[in-house]
Design a protein around this motif. Sequence first.
Motif, PDB file in Angstrom:
ATOM      1  N   ASP A 218     -17.952 -99.789 138.192  1.00 39.57           N
ATOM      2  CA  ASP A 218     -18.718-100.698 137.324  1.00 39.57           C
ATOM      3  C   ASP A 218     -17.647-101.309 136.401  1.00 39.57           C
ATOM      4  O   ASP A 218     -17.593-102.490 136.249  1.00 39.57           O
ATOM      5  CB  ASP A 218     -19.913-100.404 136.603  1.00 39.57           C
ATOM      6  CG  ASP A 218     -20.980 -99.788 137.528  1.00 39.57           C
ATOM      7  OD1 ASP A 218     -21.034-100.258 138.948  1.00 39.57           O
ATOM      8  OD2 ASP A 218     -21.676 -98.793 137.327  1.00 39.57           O
ATOM      9  N   GLU A 219     -16.718-100.592 135.920  1.00 40.25           N
ATOM     10  CA  GLU A 219     -15.785-100.914 134.865  1.00 40.25           C
ATOM     11  C   GLU A 219     -14.900-101.768 135.211  1.00 40.25           C
ATOM     12  O   GLU A 219     -14.468-102.852 134.622  1.00 40.25           O
ATOM     13  CB  GLU A 219     -15.261 -99.748 133.968  1.00 40.25           C
ATOM     14  CG  GLU A 219     -14.277 -99.915 132.777  1.00 40.25           C
ATOM     15  CD  GLU A 219     -13.084-100.674 132.956  1.00 40.25           C
ATOM     16  OE1 GLU A 219     -12.383-101.217 131.926  1.00 40.25           O
ATOM     17  OE2 GLU A 219     -12.556-100.316 134.206  1.00 40.25           O
ATOM     18  N   LEU A 224     -12.018-106.919 135.843  1.00 36.85           N
ATOM     19  CA  LEU A 224     -11.288-108.236 136.593  1.00 36.85           C
ATOM     20  C   LEU A 224     -11.922-109.119 136.048  1.00 36.85           C
ATOM     21  O   LEU A 224     -11.041-110.446 136.351  1.00 36.85           O
ATOM     22  CB  LEU A 224     -11.623-107.629 138.004  1.00 36.85           C
ATOM     23  CG  LEU A 224     -10.607-108.324 139.121  1.00 36.85           C
ATOM     24  CD1 LEU A 224      -9.182-108.046 138.759  1.00 36.85           C
ATOM     25  CD2 LEU A 224     -11.011-107.877 140.549  1.00 36.85           C
ATOM     26  N   MET A 225     -13.039-109.350 135.638  1.00 37.49           N
ATOM     27  CA  MET A 225     -13.717-110.646 135.435  1.00 37.49           C
ATOM     28  C   MET A 225     -13.068-111.177 134.220  1.00 37.49           C
ATOM     29  O   MET A 225     -13.013-112.382 133.798  1.00 37.49           O
ATOM     30  CB  MET A 225     -15.456-110.712 135.223  1.00 37.49           C
ATOM     31  CG  MET A 225     -16.160-110.411 136.377  1.00 37.49           C
ATOM     32  SD  MET A 225     -17.816-110.221 136.098  1.00 37.49           S
ATOM     33  CE  MET A 225     -18.160-111.825 135.274  1.00 37.49           C
ATOM     34  N   ALA A 226     -12.718-110.206 133.245  1.00 38.42           N
ATOM     35  CA  ALA A 226     -11.955-110.722 131.854  1.00 38.42           C
ATOM     36  C   ALA A 226     -10.477-111.050 132.373  1.00 38.42           C
ATOM     37  O   ALA A 226      -9.956-111.737 130.977  1.00 38.42           O
ATOM     38  CB  ALA A 226     -12.025-109.655 130.894  1.00 38.42           C
ATOM     39  N   GLY A 227      -9.813-110.699 133.111  1.00 37.12           N
ATOM     40  CA  GLY A 227      -8.510-111.037 133.527  1.00 37.12           C
ATOM     41  C   GLY A 227      -7.817-110.343 134.386  1.00 37.12           C
ATOM     42  O   GLY A 227      -8.455-109.181 135.130  1.00 37.12           O
ATOM     43  N   THR A 264       0.131-107.613 140.175  1.00 38.54           N
ATOM     44  CA  THR A 264      -0.902-108.230 139.209  1.00 38.54           C
ATOM     45  C   THR A 264      -1.902-108.245 140.335  1.00 38.54           C
ATOM     46  O   THR A 264      -2.000-109.077 141.467  1.00 38.54           O
ATOM     47  CB  THR A 264      -0.275-109.619 138.744  1.00 38.54           C
ATOM     48  OG1 THR A 264       0.747-109.263 138.071  1.00 38.54           O
ATOM     49  CG2 THR A 264      -1.463-110.138 138.018  1.00 38.54           C
ATOM     50  N   LEU A 265      -3.148-107.748 139.927  1.00 39.11           N
ATOM     51  CA  LEU A 265      -4.335-107.763 140.700  1.00 39.11           C
ATOM     52  C   LEU A 265      -5.411-108.717 140.111  1.00 39.11           C
ATOM     53  O   LEU A 265      -5.767-108.572 138.922  1.00 39.11           O
ATOM     54  CB  LEU A 265      -5.041-106.458 140.835  1.00 39.11           C
ATOM     55  CG  LEU A 265      -4.079-105.347 141.259  1.00 39.11           C
ATOM     56  CD1 LEU A 265      -4.831-103.962 141.500  1.00 39.11           C
ATOM     57  CD2 LEU A 265      -3.814-105.696 142.809  1.00 39.11           C
ATOM     58  N   ASN A 266      -5.847-109.655 140.810  1.00 44.65           N
ATOM     59  CA  ASN A 266      -6.685-110.746 140.283  1.00 44.65           C
ATOM     60  C   ASN A 266      -7.951-111.012 140.812  1.00 44.65           C
ATOM     61  O   ASN A 266      -8.704-111.910 140.563  1.00 44.65           O
ATOM     62  CB  ASN A 266      -6.134-112.029 140.155  1.00 44.65           C
ATOM     63  CG  ASN A 266      -5.397-112.444 141.607  1.00 44.65           C
ATOM     64  OD1 ASN A 266      -6.000-112.037 142.378  1.00 44.65           O
ATOM     65  ND2 ASN A 266      -4.195-113.028 141.251  1.00 44.65           N
ATOM     66  N   ALA A 267      -8.408-110.273 142.061  1.00 42.91           N
ATOM     67  CA  ALA A 267      -9.662-110.548 142.715  1.00 42.91           C
ATOM     68  C   ALA A 267      -9.909-109.123 143.589  1.00 42.91           C
ATOM     69  O   ALA A 267      -8.929-108.314 144.051  1.00 42.91           O
ATOM     70  CB  ALA A 267      -9.375-111.589 143.678  1.00 42.91           C
TER      71      ALA A 267
END
Length: 317
Positions: A218-219, A224-227, A264-267
């Motif tokens: 959940d965290e 990930l939504m924040a950056g 860098t992980l973004n999605a």
Amino acid sequence: MPLPTDEKALALGKDLLQAFDNVDGGYHPGFRAAHAKGVLLTGTFVPSQEAQALTKAPHIHNSSTPVSVRFSDFAGVPSVADNDPQGASPRGCAIRFHLAEHVHTDIVSHSANSFPTRTAEEFLEFLRAVAASGPSAPHPNPIEQFLGSHPAALAFVQMPKPFPTSFAREHFFAVSAFKFTSPDGSVSHGRYRVFPEFGTEYIEADDAAAKGPNYLFDELAGRLMAGPIKFEISVQLAGQDDVVDNATIQWPEDRPALKFGEITLNAFAPNNEAEQRQIIFDPIPRVDGIETAGDPLFDPRATIYLMSGRRRRAAQP
């Protein structure tokens, strides 16, 4: 990647798979035999300049490489709670570098900087001892007897495994060593380490117990939504006399660490559950410039990963 043709190697792989199932209360169709509960993220790897002198591997000499990264809890039980003091840790981080279509190399790591046994045969004994040591077993039970005669396994079991605040605040170690060959042919040995951008962060067991069973997953969604989430991969380089073929022996912390690159992980990966069932990570690099350093765990691990993966794929709805 084919399964080995050697009957002894095949039998060992089957026995290990069955032993994992026995520890986890039976086979859970469609899931891994270990690290069943996980999530797959996508992003990019950018190599460091200094790593270009370490290895001629293509993902070090490309400007960037797409990656898939799977974070997971330890147990082969898909419903294991993130705050389970026994089944959740060590947590896993598996990294796939997508070099070309159907061409890749992987790093498989976990959050403990050690492994309990030197060989897969010993690890099979370890798993069987765990499965045979239920609450009704008389003392000393099988796992107590095993740990009493295997000090490396005892040290691994007793090693602190704290609860992280996030997968993004946990470190990971590929505990077996690799042989790196540079463009000029020089050879080095080293072990991968994966460190979070903002450092590790842990909570006390009582605080973890008060959290929900999916608190890490959940965290991660909110984070990930924040950056983007970032990690640095480094290679701890072996000294001249360091043992490079035994995952139970860790090298002194004063050994130099060379920066390998940044992730860098973004999605989250699309169709996440289906993609997790499909992807089969490989502990053996199988890429020019990086190879195993003789650790006897590599081949059995590759075999059981493939066996588990084929079984998992066959169980897909």
